[in-house]
Scaffold this active site. Structure first.
Site, PDB file in Angstrom:
ATOM      1  N   ASP A 252      77.698  12.528  43.552  1.00  0.00           N
ATOM      2  CA  ASP A 252      78.317  11.946  42.347  1.00  0.00           C
ATOM      3  C   ASP A 252      79.027  10.618  42.622  1.00  0.00           C
ATOM      4  O   ASP A 252      79.536   9.983  41.696  1.00  0.00           O
ATOM      5  CB  ASP A 252      79.359  12.921  41.764  1.00  0.00           C
ATOM      6  CG  ASP A 252      78.697  14.073  41.021  1.00  0.00           C
ATOM      7  OD1 ASP A 252      77.537  13.929  40.583  1.00  0.00           O
ATOM      8  OD2 ASP A 252      79.361  15.121  40.862  1.00  0.00           O
TER       9      ASP A 252
ATOM     10  N   ALA B 105      86.634  21.660  40.563  1.00  0.00           N
ATOM     11  CA  ALA B 105      86.776  21.904  39.124  1.00  0.00           C
ATOM     12  C   ALA B 105      85.569  21.496  38.289  1.00  0.00           C
ATOM     13  O   ALA B 105      85.514  21.787  37.103  1.00  0.00           O
ATOM     14  CB  ALA B 105      88.009  21.149  38.620  1.00  0.00           C
TER      15      ALA B 105
ATOM     16  N   LYS C 184      85.132  12.642  35.882  1.00  0.00           N
ATOM     17  CA  LYS C 184      83.957  12.608  34.980  1.00  0.00           C
ATOM     18  C   LYS C 184      83.738  13.979  34.353  1.00  0.00           C
ATOM     19  O   LYS C 184      84.170  15.013  34.894  1.00  0.00           O
ATOM     20  CB  LYS C 184      82.697  12.158  35.710  1.00  0.00           C
ATOM     21  CG  LYS C 184      82.172  13.108  36.802  1.00  0.00           C
ATOM     22  CD  LYS C 184      81.165  14.151  36.318  1.00  0.00           C
ATOM     23  CE  LYS C 184      80.894  15.192  37.384  1.00  0.00           C
ATOM     24  NZ  LYS C 184      80.520  16.493  37.025  1.00  0.00           N
TER      25      LYS C 184
HETATM   26  O1  C5P Z   1      76.759  15.865  47.295  1.00  0.00           O
HETATM   27  P1  C5P Z   1      77.866  16.850  47.135  1.00  0.00           P
HETATM   28  O2  C5P Z   1      78.578  17.150  48.432  1.00  0.00           O
HETATM   29  O3  C5P Z   1      78.821  16.501  46.038  1.00  0.00           O
HETATM   30  O4  C5P Z   1      77.172  18.217  46.672  1.00  0.00           O
HETATM   31  C1  C5P Z   1      77.808  19.467  46.819  1.00  0.00           C
HETATM   32  C2  C5P Z   1      76.777  20.580  46.816  1.00  0.00           C
HETATM   33  O5  C5P Z   1      76.226  20.747  45.508  1.00  0.00           O
HETATM   34  C3  C5P Z   1      75.576  20.359  47.714  1.00  0.00           C
HETATM   35  O6  C5P Z   1      75.831  20.780  49.018  1.00  0.00           O
HETATM   36  C4  C5P Z   1      74.505  21.216  47.046  1.00  0.00           C
HETATM   37  O7  C5P Z   1      74.660  22.571  47.406  1.00  0.00           O
HETATM   38  C5  C5P Z   1      74.858  21.101  45.570  1.00  0.00           C
HETATM   39  N1  C5P Z   1      74.067  20.053  44.892  1.00  0.00           N
HETATM   40  C6  C5P Z   1      72.699  20.278  44.644  1.00  0.00           C
HETATM   41  N2  C5P Z   1      71.986  19.305  44.008  1.00  0.00           N
HETATM   42  C7  C5P Z   1      72.563  18.150  43.598  1.00  0.00           C
HETATM   43  C8  C5P Z   1      73.938  17.925  43.813  1.00  0.00           C
HETATM   44  C9  C5P Z   1      74.656  18.905  44.470  1.00  0.00           C
HETATM   45  O8  C5P Z   1      72.153  21.317  45.004  1.00  0.00           O
HETATM   46  N3  C5P Z   1      71.812  17.240  42.991  1.00  0.00           N
END
Ligand code: C5P
Length: 292
Positions: free
Chosen positions: A137, A98, A11
């Site tokens: 995501d 990325a 995406k």
């Molecule tokens: O959910 P995911 O593991 O993909 O998110 C990676 C990191 O990105 C989280 O640990 C957080 O630090 C940050 N994040 C955030 N707010 C979001 C999505 C991601 O702070 N809405």
């Protein structure tokens, strides 16, 4: 059916705004998400032998519970009481770390693949709930197409298909940590925010020029301050005839929209040699036309 092959598509974000900080450490976001046709390939085979055996074409990629594919398969085995195990082959083409949701796309494809392979009667909403627990995501990567994403990224409103365009994706040879970029983000330092409503109106009108004029990502300045090469690549994409160019997610991948394959290819050749980039792909937008 004993084996299934699924595409896991990447995406990009054509708009990304951070609207607040949450108590769970995440941030509340408003983003326009768009699936593209650059994809990883996942093959899942049923096995009588218990457990998950994951292999990938990248020697450095962890193939245990640190990998979202492994965790997605485990969740489905547990949630659905699957007796045997699975052998999974992951062929990665989407650059990792990325800003392209490569890991989340693999996770989503594994959830969808397991559901089909075992003929599990589970609605998309439930699959997306499992996905949400694995990564912010993942629900969008299950839905795909064009959407407004709010909350952590899991509150999704589908939008009409994005105008057809070629998409050049260039990831400079640096690895960006999403948590670090979010940590360094400061609301006080934001100079420009995306007008999400305006972008939605342009998407509804199929107006790519309007979309390009409205593109904005509040995380871009944070990542560019650390890695100025990102703005150099953006400038090169525009000089080579892109209709618009921006950093995706927390970066460092830069995307550019091109109205012809030839223009995109010229830009690819220049950017690849000028910035010594190995991970560069010319693809198109993916519209699922309402299908899940
Ligand atoms: O959910 P995911 O593991 O993909 O998110 C990676 C990191 O990105 C989280 O640990 C957080 O630090 C940050 N994040 C955030 N707010 C979001 C999505 C991601 O702070 N809405």
């Amino acid at each position: 059916m004993d084996r299934i092959n699924i595409f896991a598509r990447a995406k990009i974000n054509t708009a990304l705004d951070v609207v607040g900080k949450r108590e769970d450490g995440y941030h509340d976001l408003r983003m326009i998400m768009q699936t593209v046709n650059l994809c990883d390939n996942i093959t899942i085979s049923k096995s009588k032998e218990k457990g998950i055996r994951l292999q990938s074409n990248l020697s450095w990629l962890p193939c245990d519970s640190r990998n979202l594919v492994y965790r997605a398969a485990q969740e489905m085995i547990d949630a659905c009481g699957i007796k045997g195990g699975v052998d999974i082959e992951l062929k990665k083409r989407i650059p990792a770390a990325a800003g392209l949701a490569g890991g989340s796309a693999d996770c989503a494809a594994t959830l969808i693949g397991m559901r089909s392979l075992y003929g599990i009667n589970m609605p998309n909403e439930q699959l997306m709930k499992i996905g949400e627990s694995l990564g912010a995501d993942v629900p969008f990567c299950i839905m795909r197409g064009t959407a407004l994403a709010e909350g952590k990224g899991e509150i999704l409103t589908p939008l009409p298909p994005f105008p057809d365009t070629f998409v050049l994706l260039a990831k400079p040879p640096i690895n960006v940590s999403t948590p670090v970029i979010f940590k360094e983000f400061s609301q006080a330092e934001v100079k420009e925010r995306p007008d999400i409503e305006k972008m939605i109106a342009y998407i509804k009108q199929g107006d790519l020029k309007g979309i390009c004029e409205t593109m904005c990502n509040v995380l871009e300045t944070v990542t560019v301050n650390k890695y100025p090469v990102i703005s150099d690549i953006k400038r090169s994409m525009m000089e080579y005839g892109a209709d618009g160019s921006m950093m995706s997610g927390s970066g460092p991948t830069v995307f550019g929209f091109y109205d012809s394959y030839e223009k995109g290819l010229e830009a690819l050749k220049f950017i690849r040699s000028r910035y010594h980039i190995k991970e560069i792909h010319l693809t198109t937008v993916f519209n699922n036309k309402g299908k899940m």
